[in-house]
Write a protein that holds these residues in place. Structure first.
Motif, PDB file in Angstrom:
ATOM      1  N   PRO A 447       1.459  -1.286   0.055  1.00 40.20           N
ATOM      2  CA  PRO A 447      -0.262   0.300   0.123  1.00 40.20           C
ATOM      3  C   PRO A 447       0.927   1.319   0.421  1.00 40.20           C
ATOM      4  N   SER A 448      -0.301   2.495   0.054  1.00 44.27           N
ATOM      5  CA  SER A 448       1.247   3.600   0.262  1.00 44.27           C
ATOM      6  C   SER A 448       1.596   3.651   1.242  1.00 44.27           C
ATOM      7  N   ILE A 449       2.961   4.346   1.840  1.00 45.12           N
ATOM      8  CA  ILE A 449       3.458   4.538   3.599  1.00 45.12           C
ATOM      9  C   ILE A 449       3.557   5.905   3.540  1.00 45.12           C
ATOM     10  N   ALA A 450       3.341   6.569   4.668  1.00 36.60           N
ATOM     11  CA  ALA A 450       3.706   7.615   4.714  1.00 36.60           C
ATOM     12  C   ALA A 450       4.932   8.066   5.960  1.00 36.60           C
ATOM     13  N   ILE A 451       5.545   8.596   5.255  1.00 44.58           N
ATOM     14  CA  ILE A 451       7.183   8.618   6.514  1.00 44.58           C
ATOM     15  C   ILE A 451       7.915   9.530   6.723  1.00 44.58           C
ATOM     16  N   ASP A 452       7.606   9.880   8.366  1.00 43.34           N
ATOM     17  CA  ASP A 452       7.988  11.459   8.673  1.00 43.34           C
ATOM     18  C   ASP A 452       9.283  12.523   8.333  1.00 43.34           C
ATOM     19  N   GLY A 453       9.732  13.440   8.031  1.00 44.11           N
ATOM     20  CA  GLY A 453      10.947  13.994   8.524  1.00 44.11           C
ATOM     21  C   GLY A 453      12.216  13.468   6.941  1.00 44.11           C
ATOM     22  N   LEU A 454      11.120  13.302   5.975  1.00 48.89           N
ATOM     23  CA  LEU A 454      12.697  13.453   4.710  1.00 48.89           C
ATOM     24  C   LEU A 454      12.852  14.984   4.591  1.00 48.89           C
ATOM     25  N   THR A 455      14.139  14.786   3.832  1.00 48.12           N
ATOM     26  CA  THR A 455      15.028  16.355   3.543  1.00 48.12           C
ATOM     27  C   THR A 455      14.215  16.587   2.054  1.00 48.12           C
ATOM     28  N   VAL A 456      13.344  17.108   1.903  1.00 45.61           N
ATOM     29  CA  VAL A 456      13.287  17.912   0.175  1.00 45.61           C
ATOM     30  C   VAL A 456      13.969  18.946   0.126  1.00 45.61           C
ATOM     31  N   ALA A 457      15.074  18.531  -1.217  1.00 43.93           N
ATOM     32  CA  ALA A 457      16.060  19.605  -1.310  1.00 43.93           C
ATOM     33  C   ALA A 457      14.881  20.018  -3.090  1.00 43.93           C
ATOM     34  N   GLY A 458      14.920  21.348  -3.495  1.00 41.22           N
ATOM     35  CA  GLY A 458      14.455  21.805  -4.412  1.00 41.22           C
ATOM     36  C   GLY A 458      15.229  23.470  -4.392  1.00 41.22           C
ATOM     37  N   GLN A 459      13.901  23.800  -5.172  1.00 43.49           N
ATOM     38  CA  GLN A 459      14.145  25.874  -5.927  1.00 43.49           C
ATOM     39  C   GLN A 459      14.630  26.056  -4.521  1.00 43.49           C
ATOM     40  N   GLY A 460      15.472  26.594  -4.150  1.00 43.56           N
ATOM     41  CA  GLY A 460      15.342  27.996  -2.889  1.00 43.56           C
ATOM     42  C   GLY A 460      15.021  26.562  -1.376  1.00 43.56           C
TER      43      GLY A 460
END
Lengths: 460, 492
Positions: A447-460
């Motif tokens: 199924p889908s899973i939800a995980i806390d606290g990942l670091t997302v890198a994007g513009q700015g």
């Protein structure tokens, strides 16, 4: 069918005559057909017939603590009498060069399935019919692509639809007199379409893979799903960096489960190449996570009665209420790790034995995807991951991603050109919820899973 | 469609034990049989047809825990038959050389064409190749297995002596050759024997309970005996240990946009992902690539010239002829920032009204031909590497990478560092953990602001994956400054 089994047994006997202490042989014969259509016309038709045989032979050598065993393996597609003779000569010559290993486990005395189990399996899994027919496969591919293209005028192009089916025959024989074979069929249908143009082009896809063509989802449903997925990516842009909860759709949850099984691989543990090396018996996930390896599931493409060493495959609760119960083992890894062999030897024709699962099932939870979105409030829904940024030794994780921004519990816009990063050990511990949307992908159901606290890198 | 390149050791390798001293005809199929197959499979209206006859052997020795306990080989042969008409193609693959199986394959390949008439029979006739970039040999012939075993043992001891923190050493030496006969629709036959060798070492180090890994490798299309002598094996071992120890001190990489300086050589996978795949003929003919219809447009900064060159002697990505018998070429993809060319096989070139460029490749007889890269690299500029690094006020200096991948349609691509540093005011501050860098293929090279004078090609470790097919490739790059890319670290 019997000829492959006979050839395997014959090869083991030849190795014995040539002086092998013991040997085992695996034969694989494959027949497959596929057809690809694009913009309503046939683009390619492929037909394949192949067979091959792999031999592993052990020889006795004088080691530091008495007699020890060394082995070598070789494969060939030449199954003629002279081809088999040459194969035995090659393996025996190489086994002389190979170094003895005091822990080597010869192909003798494995816990093989017995005659009753073999007969029962044969009865329940016999595939006497072809997996599909070429005309039906062609019609399905055409219908699938048409449904995708007709779904919206914004669908601007097609990478085509492909359907395929095949049958594989696997036979195994070992020096302790065990010889058995089984057949498996599979059928698949996939489509990929493009929306938008120039700088704004997006593509997405959908597919299904089952034991037979009849069991596949309706071609039109697969086509419409691919179109929907493509359309909702239109207008994707970047987002700003930050730490946030992330929902993995079932199709990307599969990769997370893949990282788990790579790390639970008993051979990787022995090689000190796993971040889960000391984790058996420990809670590596929250207690609502249960993952089962089931070698005998009505829907599983990974079904198998015995593994690459002829060991009977058994159901294993790999993760039980969050706890890692065992490493995945072949007979060698089990011996070194002092556990019961798990029947997880995975073997191709060439090279050494590896380790792998049959059908992995992550037990679903109660929340729908909408409920998961509401639950995380603000974060990210990941639909696709690219790249190889996973370090199996440390668990460090960093991959390219695309998906949707989630704001106030709702999907607000598509995002791309971002990465997500963390460490798998932490990610496992920080699974927040498991969705109810269990989805099968051949030999994995997640199924889908939800995980806390990942670091997302994007513009700015 | 996504496509990827990795430096993992060859997965789809086939293999050999007995050295075959002379490789002239490993598969004995009469010319008349091939001629009969061509006749049976080729309708009068076919645009193209060919047979691909392959025999391959490979051998591998692997050391683990101080012992060479994995020794394996494989021998495989088979024929692929192919018929092309317009955009459609029919394929059949068989590893049985029985005449009845071969004729079944010929008829199966023909199934795309409804017409019943056939082209007139042709006689198979040998044709000379333009290039001789490697010796037509079994590369293992002059390097007996015991010597290879001794090499791996020597490396194990050497690596362990370098540092007491080295806990595990894995070393692998593999070699293969593929003996190929390509018979075209007109009966012209090209014969090519392709050797390939690879040496790889990886180590696990441990300090205060923290474990890290490092690896190094090299290879190409030459005799394995060359890898047994000299200092190269020790250099690889030293490199693997250095990388692993460096990682023990690595800090989390930053997350977000930053200027990046790429080191020379293997970081050229940037080009493979960002540019190369998007310029393959199939995606452009179909209009599914982010680069479709952009020939003549500026897609990179002035001074950036990128080529794909299959004609470099003994390189891993080089071929005398591609898998359709077309001689390989040096194809300029980007010249001084302007998009100038695509990579073509015969079918896509014909449909686009262009010339084939010698980039039609297949993993084996049992796979269809696709336009693929060979060795892809950027030509050197005039900046000194030191000046380029000194220009970096706050950014990442990335010297080594794992694999990369690209989404052809959106143009977004990634590649993951295996040796990278945080730089402040032109000075290296600290090594950072492996992080994925993500960018946009059609625009990333417009942000190139400095090009080094130090072009290097990679050590011979690349394997490219597309549509489930793996082929050996090469990449290369001079030191390069890109003013902005997104760094996917975990330090937000």
């Amino acid at each position: 069918m019997s000829d492959l089994k006979d050839i395997s047994a014959q090869l083991v006997e030849l190795a014995g005559k040539a002086g092998a202490h013991s040997a085992d042989a695996l034969s694989i014969a494959d027949t497959s057909d596929s057809i690809r259509v694009r913009h309503g016309r046939i683009e390619s038709v492929e037909h394949e017939d192949s067979r091959g045989i792999g031999l592993r032979a052990f020889v006795e050598k004088q080691g530091t603590n008495g007699k020890e065993l060394a082995f070598a393996s070789a494969s060939t597609s030449d199954v003629s009498a002279s081809g088999l003779t040459r194969l035995v000569e090659q393996v025996m010559a190489m086994a002389q060069i190979s170094e003895a290993d005091p822990d080597a486990v010869p192909p003798l005395g494995a816990e093989h399935p017995d005659a009753i189990q073999l007969a029962d399996w044969q009865k329940r899994h016999a595939c006497t019919e072809p997996a599909w027919q070429i005309d039906a496969a062609k019609d399905a591919a055409l219908a699938c692509e048409a449904a995708a293209l007709e779904h919206s005028s914004l669908i601007s192009n097609s990478e085509g639809a492909e359907s395929g089916f095949g049958r594989v025959r696997v036979a195994y024989a070992s020096s302790d007199g065990f010889a058995a074979s089984y057949e498996k069929t599979s059928a698949a249908l996939s489509v990929s379409v493009i929306a938008g143009k120039d700088d704004g082009m997006q593509r997405d896809y959908d597919w299904d893979r089952q034991l037979t063509g009849i069991a596949l989802r309706q071609p039109e449903d697969i086509g419409r799903e691919a179109a929907e997925r493509t359309l909702r990516r239109l207008g994707a842009s970047g987002m700003s960096s930050g730490s946030m909860p992330v929902i993995f759709e079932p199709r990307v949850t599969t990769s997370i489960i893949g990282h788990l099984t790579s790390a639970a691989n008993g051979r990787a543990v022995l090689q000190q190449r796993s971040f889960l090396g000391e984790s058996v018996g420990q809670a590596i996930f929250p207690d609502f996570i249960t993952i089962t390896d089931d070698p005998d599931h009505p829907q599983g493409l990974g079904n198998r009665l015995f593994d690459g060493e002829g060991s009977r495959c058994k159901r294993l609760q790999l993760i039980e209420k969050g706890r890692l119960t065992a490493f995945l083992t072949d007979r060698y890894a089990a011996g070194r790790l002092k556990t019961i062999p798990g029947g997880h030897a995975r073997r191709g024709l060439t090279g050494d034995i590896g380790i792998g699962c049959s059908n992995l099932i992550l037990q679903p939870g109660k929340l729908t995807q909408e409920a998961l979105l509401r639950d995380i409030g603000n974060g990210l829904l990941i639909c696709e991951l690219i790249g190889f940024g996973v370090n199996g030794v440390t668990g460090d994780y960093s991959r390219g991603a695309s998906g949707f921004l989630v704001e106030d519990g709702k999907i607000t816009r598509p995002v791309q050109e971002i990465t997500i990063a963390g460490n798998l050990k932490d990610m496992f511990q920080h699974v927040r919820h498991v969705g109810s949307d269990l989805t099968w992908f051949g030999s994995m159901a997640v199924p889908s899973i939800a995980i806390d606290g990942l670091t997302v890198a994007g513009q700015g | 469609m996504t496509a990827a390149v990795t430096n993992e050791r060859l997965r789809a390798m086939k293999s050999a034990v007995h050295p075959s001293p002379t490789i002239s005809s490993n598969i004995s199929i009469a010319d008349s049989t091939l001629s009969d197959m061509l006749h049976a499979m080729t309708p009068a209206g076919a645009d193209d047809a060919d047979l691909y006859v392959q025999y391959s052997e490979s051998e591998s020795l692997a050391l683990e825990e101080g012992r060479v306990k994995h020794v394996s080989s494989s021998t495989h042969q088979g024929i692929g038959a192919r018929v092309i008409k317009g955009e459609a193609s029919g394929h059949a693959y068989t590893d049985s050389l029985e005449p009845s199986a071969l004729m079944d394959a010929a008829r199966a390949a023909r199934s795309i064409a409804a017409e019943s008439g056939s082209r007139a029979p042709v006689a198979v006739h040998a044709t000379e190749k333009r290039h001789a970039l490697y010796l037509p040999q079994n590369p293992a012939a002059a390097a007996p297995m015991p010597e290879r075993k001794a090499l791996l043992e020597r490396l194990d001891g050497f690596a362990r002596k370098l540092d007491p923190r080295v806990k595990q050493v894995f070393a692998n030496v593999s070699s293969s050759f593929s003996d190929i006969r390509i018979v075209r629709m007109d009966g012209a036959e090209l014969h090519d024997v392709r050797p390939l060798v690879r040496l790889n070492i990886s180590v696990v180090v441990e300090q205060d309970g923290r474990r890290e890994t490092g690896s190094a490798g090299g290879g190409g299309r030459f005799g394995l005996e060359r890898m047994l002598v000299g200092e190269e094996p020790e250099r690889l071992a030293r490199e693997a240990v250095r990388l692993a120890l460096l990682n023990l001190d690595a800090i989390a990489a930053p997350a977000g946009p930053m200027p990046v300086v790429l080191g020379p050589g293997w970081p050229g996978i940037l080009l493979h992902e960002a540019i190369g795949h998007g310029l393959e003929g199939d995606f452009n003919r179909k209009g599914t690539s982010a680069f479709a219809g952009r020939i003549g447009q500026q897609v990179a900064a002035r001074g950036v010239t990128v080529v794909d060159d299959g004609t470099i002697s003994e390189r891993r990505g080089s071929l005398n002829v591609d898998d359709e018998g077309t001689p390989t070429e040096r194809t300029v993809l980007i010249e001084d920032g302007i998009l100038t060319g695509y990579l073509q096989d015969r079918q896509n070139a014909r449909l686009m009204g262009m010339q084939p460029t010698g980039n039609g490749r297949r993993e084996s007889y049992a796979h269809p031909v696709l336009p693929r890269m060979t060795n892809t690299f950027m030509l050197a500029g005039s900046d000194s590497p030191d000046d380029i690094l000194a220009s970096l006020k706050h950014g990442i200096y990335a010297v080594n990478f794992g694999g990369g991948q690209v989404d052809i349609t959106s143009g977004k691509f990634v590649f993951t560092t295996s040796e990278a540093y945080l730089v402040e005011n032109g000075k290296i501050k600290a090594p950072v953990k492996g992080a994925t860098l993500i960018g946009d293929g059609p625009s990333v090279l417009t942000r190139v602001s400095m090009i080094g004078n130090d072009l290097e090609l990679d050590p011979g470790v690349g394997t490219c994956g597309k549509d489930g097919q793996s082929v050996p490739v090469g990449v290369g790059l001079p030191t390069l400054r890109i003013d902005e890319m997104i760094i996917g670290g975990s330090e937000a």
